[in-house]
Design a protein around this motif. Structure first.
Motif, PDB file in Angstrom:
ATOM      1  N   GLU A  72       0.800  -1.219   0.000  1.00  7.72           N
ATOM      2  CA  GLU A  72       0.000   0.000   0.000  1.00  7.72           C
ATOM      3  C   GLU A  72       0.839   1.278   0.000  1.00  7.72           C
ATOM      4  O   GLU A  72       0.418   2.300  -0.549  1.00  7.72           O
ATOM      5  N   GLU A  73       2.035   1.224   0.596  1.00 10.49           N
ATOM      6  CA  GLU A  73       2.830   2.438   0.773  1.00 10.49           C
ATOM      7  C   GLU A  73       4.070   2.490  -0.106  1.00 10.49           C
ATOM      8  O   GLU A  73       4.568   3.590  -0.391  1.00 10.49           O
ATOM      9  N   ALA A  74       4.593   1.341  -0.522  1.00 11.62           N
ATOM     10  CA  ALA A  74       5.826   1.322  -1.302  1.00 11.62           C
ATOM     11  C   ALA A  74       5.635   0.765  -2.703  1.00 11.62           C
ATOM     12  O   ALA A  74       6.588   0.723  -3.485  1.00 11.62           O
ATOM     13  N   GLY A  75       4.428   0.329  -3.039  1.00 11.81           N
ATOM     14  CA  GLY A  75       4.162  -0.174  -4.379  1.00 11.81           C
ATOM     15  C   GLY A  75       4.812  -1.517  -4.679  1.00 11.81           C
ATOM     16  O   GLY A  75       4.987  -1.878  -5.842  1.00 11.81           O
ATOM     17  N   VAL A  76       5.173  -2.271  -3.649  1.00 10.73           N
ATOM     18  CA  VAL A  76       5.738  -3.602  -3.846  1.00 10.73           C
ATOM     19  C   VAL A  76       4.582  -4.589  -3.987  1.00 10.73           C
ATOM     20  O   VAL A  76       3.673  -4.615  -3.155  1.00 10.73           O
ATOM     21  N   ARG A  77       4.625  -5.393  -5.042  1.00 16.83           N
ATOM     22  CA  ARG A  77       3.527  -6.329  -5.284  1.00 16.83           C
ATOM     23  C   ARG A  77       3.643  -7.502  -4.316  1.00 16.83           C
ATOM     24  O   ARG A  77       4.589  -8.287  -4.380  1.00 16.83           O
ATOM     25  N   THR A  78       2.708  -7.591  -3.396  1.00 19.69           N
ATOM     26  CA  THR A  78       2.643  -8.678  -2.419  1.00 19.69           C
ATOM     27  C   THR A  78       1.224  -9.229  -2.408  1.00 19.69           C
ATOM     28  O   THR A  78       0.279  -8.524  -2.784  1.00 19.69           O
ATOM     29  N   PRO A  79       1.032 -10.462  -1.969  1.00 22.03           N
ATOM     30  CA  PRO A  79      -0.323 -11.033  -1.956  1.00 22.03           C
ATOM     31  C   PRO A  79      -1.180 -10.417  -0.856  1.00 22.03           C
ATOM     32  O   PRO A  79      -0.708 -10.176   0.256  1.00 22.03           O
ATOM     33  N   ARG A  80      -2.431 -10.184  -1.176  1.00 15.77           N
ATOM     34  CA  ARG A  80      -3.375  -9.689  -0.168  1.00 15.77           C
ATOM     35  C   ARG A  80      -3.772 -10.822   0.772  1.00 15.77           C
ATOM     36  O   ARG A  80      -3.860 -11.980   0.371  1.00 15.77           O
ATOM     37  N   VAL A  81      -4.004 -10.457   2.012  1.00  9.87           N
ATOM     38  CA  VAL A  81      -4.482 -11.422   2.992  1.00  9.87           C
ATOM     39  C   VAL A  81      -5.998 -11.512   2.886  1.00  9.87           C
ATOM     40  O   VAL A  81      -6.690 -10.487   2.847  1.00  9.87           O
TER      41      VAL A  81
END
Length: 322
Positions: A72-81
């Motif tokens: 949300e803050e750094a634009g790193v693509r991570t999976p949503r919980v």
């Protein structure tokens, strides 16, 4: 054990409101990871069943907080919980041995193929620097708690993954040589220090198995289970896990460094210790292989990994590595 864990996974999918979902084991390491396919909706997700005693629930919630903040803050693509029906991000399946579970969205992409590793490592370096930049400036939520990857936690008396002395194929000669390596690593790491410009919140396992590539953009980052406090350069060392001996590794380390420096400064004095962190991680993995014989890669590498570590240690201690 896997039968019991599979029963937990089925119970978890029912608790998530997916009683008819198909549950397929994908990977077993510290935890068991399952692909969940729901025939009613056609949706796919990923379920992680946590290993007993590795993390407390507050530690898991802390991991998820950073994973979400990076997206949300750094634009790193991570999976949503994916929360449970009651809104919980961590679902505990009751039983004689209650287990924590987390459901994630299924991200598209594939593990980097390695066909063009140098450009990939340059992109990874830049991505890692973005994560470190975020970690340095992030106001962690109240109650945030994660473990450390310092020398004591990794190689000391209470080593998290066991003792390197009990690694596969360990004989008296190897134990003596690797003992010299351990002593040298402890000395150099103490001298390197744990100042905030060198030590902070890291992913701690940024190898290709935890990256997903889709298109030409930076990879998505998954599996933050080992994230914690450690030296920033440890993230580079983890990126070459299990292949530290290969002849292309110096080029990969240089590429990562170039990419990192497009985002953050990496002083020459820090870069001079890159092989210290590679060897630190390598010795830790000798211990990991010895205590994770059920993992596919551990069984594949076995005593050969210890032998290769001894060869690298000789070169590192003589100043000819790198």
């Amino acid at each position: 054990m896997l039968d019991r864990v599979h029963d937990v996974a089925r119970a978890a999918t029912r608790a998530y409101g997916l009683p008819g979902a198909e549950v397929t084991l994908v990977n077993v390491s510290e935890n068991a990871t399952y692909r969940v396919d729901d025939p009613d909706t056609g949706l796919r997700s990923v379920l992680r069943v946590h290993r007993l005693g590795y993390h407390t629930t507050p530690e898991i919630l802390s991991e998820l907080a950073w994973l979400e903040a990076l997206r949300e803050e750094a634009g790193v693509r991570t999976p949503r919980v994916i929360p449970a029906p009651d809104g919980s991000r961590v679902l505990t399946v009751p039983g004689a041995e209650p287990r924590d579970c987390v459901m994630f969205e299924f991200l598209p992409g594939t593990e980097p193929s390695g066909e063009h590793p140098v450009p990939g490592f340059e992109r990874l370096g830049a991505l890692t620097a973005r994560m470190h930049r975020h970690a340095r400036g992030w106001s962690r939520p109240a109650g945030f708690t994660r473990f450390h990857w310092d020398h004591e936690a990794a190689l000391g008396a209470g080593s998290r993954w066991g003792r390197w002395q009990d690694g596969p194929g360990m004989d008296a000669e190897a134990r003596t040589l690797l003992g010299r390596l351990d002593t040298e690593l402890r000395t150099r790491l103490r001298r390197f220090g744990r100042g905030p410009e060198r030590y902070g919140l890291i992913h701690a396992d940024l190898r290709s198995a935890n990256l997903l590539v889709a298109g030409d953009g930076p990879p998505a980052v998954i599996d933050f289970d080992d994230c914690g406090f450690g030296w920033y350069l440890y993230d580079l060392a983890a990126a070459v896990s299990f292949v530290e001996h290969r002849p292309e590794v110096p080029d990969l380390l240089d590429a990562w460094t170039r990419g990192y420096r497009t985002v953050l400064d990496l002083p020459a004095g820090d870069a001079a210790e890159i092989w210290t962190f590679v060897m630190f991680r390598r010795l830790l993995l000798v211990a990991w292989i010895g205590t994770h014989t059920g993992a596919e890669i551990a069984a594949e590498l076995g005593s050969g990994y210890t032998e290769g570590t001894c060869e690298l240690a000789e070169r590192y201690l003589s100043g000819t590595l790198g």
